[in-house]
Scaffold this active site. Structure first.
Site, PDB file in Angstrom:
ATOM      1  N   GLU A  55     -16.508 -61.442 -15.590  1.00  0.00           N
ATOM      2  CA  GLU A  55     -16.080 -62.716 -15.024  1.00  0.00           C
ATOM      3  C   GLU A  55     -17.230 -63.339 -14.234  1.00  0.00           C
ATOM      4  O   GLU A  55     -18.177 -62.651 -13.826  1.00  0.00           O
ATOM      5  CB  GLU A  55     -14.861 -62.468 -14.111  1.00  0.00           C
ATOM      6  CG  GLU A  55     -14.314 -63.674 -13.370  1.00  0.00           C
ATOM      7  CD  GLU A  55     -13.908 -64.831 -14.256  1.00  0.00           C
ATOM      8  OE1 GLU A  55     -14.800 -65.427 -14.908  1.00  0.00           O
ATOM      9  OE2 GLU A  55     -12.717 -65.171 -14.283  1.00  0.00           O
ATOM     10  N   HIS A 114      -7.893 -61.367 -20.227  1.00  0.00           N
ATOM     11  CA  HIS A 114      -7.067 -60.253 -19.740  1.00  0.00           C
ATOM     12  C   HIS A 114      -5.722 -60.750 -19.220  1.00  0.00           C
ATOM     13  O   HIS A 114      -5.565 -61.913 -18.806  1.00  0.00           O
ATOM     14  CB  HIS A 114      -7.805 -59.494 -18.629  1.00  0.00           C
ATOM     15  CG  HIS A 114      -8.080 -60.314 -17.407  1.00  0.00           C
ATOM     16  ND1 HIS A 114      -7.120 -60.587 -16.455  1.00  0.00           N
ATOM     17  CD2 HIS A 114      -9.195 -60.950 -16.983  1.00  0.00           C
ATOM     18  CE1 HIS A 114      -7.634 -61.332 -15.498  1.00  0.00           C
ATOM     19  NE2 HIS A 114      -8.897 -61.575 -15.797  1.00  0.00           N
ATOM     20  N   ARG A 137      -9.752 -54.615 -15.687  1.00  0.00           N
ATOM     21  CA  ARG A 137      -8.635 -55.442 -16.161  1.00  0.00           C
ATOM     22  C   ARG A 137      -8.854 -55.906 -17.594  1.00  0.00           C
ATOM     23  O   ARG A 137      -7.903 -55.995 -18.370  1.00  0.00           O
ATOM     24  CB  ARG A 137      -8.393 -56.621 -15.220  1.00  0.00           C
ATOM     25  CG  ARG A 137      -9.551 -57.588 -15.007  1.00  0.00           C
ATOM     26  CD  ARG A 137      -9.253 -58.522 -13.831  1.00  0.00           C
ATOM     27  NE  ARG A 137     -10.274 -59.541 -13.586  1.00  0.00           N
ATOM     28  CZ  ARG A 137     -11.376 -59.353 -12.876  1.00  0.00           C
ATOM     29  NH1 ARG A 137     -11.633 -58.154 -12.357  1.00  0.00           N
ATOM     30  NH2 ARG A 137     -12.229 -60.350 -12.684  1.00  0.00           N
TER      31      ARG A 137
END
Length: 206
Positions: free
Chosen positions: A88, A10, A61
């Site tokens: 993540e 991202h 994101r």
């Protein structure tokens, strides 16, 4: 048959800019992050890349980056599958903390160990090894079979979830993967052989 797999981290997030541990927290993209995502899409368009399906994480994101890339290549309505498996790495108790403040609290060496070791998790969070154990089964089950069928696949995700994939694709080890940095908004374009190994890799930098 293409067997094309594109990985894109991202664009810069608000917390990247503020030097905060992000993990599963969900800040948005900065203006620069939006531009990075658009530029990634433009570079893929210049290559003539079109996709059959896109994968992203549960975090906004990555989802917005995916959407911006697809808009730039003229595929805004492409089927996109979001899954927590691509999130993540969970930074646990470090999430939301400034990295300098964390170093002041726990010491430079300890924070470096949490950030860069393969198998030492921060308090309440995941190590890179834990992230690999979450990402790889999803890749093998859901993403790789599509690539091997000849579908052109985009994965827009995060530094650590993508490091798990690069580890396998590039044949990196638990010793070498912690040193790998993936820049925001720079697509990695892979073409795979029939045996799932890498035939070609391009890094679409400026």
């Amino acid at each position: 048959m293409d067997r094309l797999l594109v990985l894109a981290r991202h664009g810069q997030s608000e917390w990247n800019l503020k030097n905060l541990f992000t993990g599963w927290k969900d800040p948005g993209l900065t203006d620069l992050g939006v531009q990075e995502a658009r530029t990634a899409g433009q570079r893929l368009k210049e290559m003539g890349v079109q996709f059959d399906v896109a994968f992203t994480s549960d975090l906004s994101r990555a989802q917005r980056t995916c959407k911006l890339i697809l808009e730039e290549i003229g595929q805004p309505d492409l089927k996109t599958i979001a899954n927590q498996a691509l999130n993540e790495r969970d930074y646990g108790d470090l999430a939301g903390l400034n990295k300098d403040d964390a170093r002041a609290r726990w010491g430079e060496e300890q924070v470096h160990l949490w950030r860069r070791s393969y198998d030492v998790p921060p308090p309440g969070g995941e190590s890179l090894k834990d992230t690999v154990a979450r990402v790889l089964p999803y890749y093998i089950r859901e993403i790789l079979p599509r690539v091997m069928r000849g579908e052109r696949v985009l994965v827009a995700a995060h530094g650590n979830s993508l490091r798990a994939l690069v580890m396998v694709l590039d044949g990196l080890t638990s010793e070498t993967i912690p040193g790998l940095e993936l820049a925001t908004g720079i697509p990695l374009v892979y073409k795979l052989n029939e045996d799932t190994t890498v035939a070609d890799k391009k890094v679409l930098e400026g």
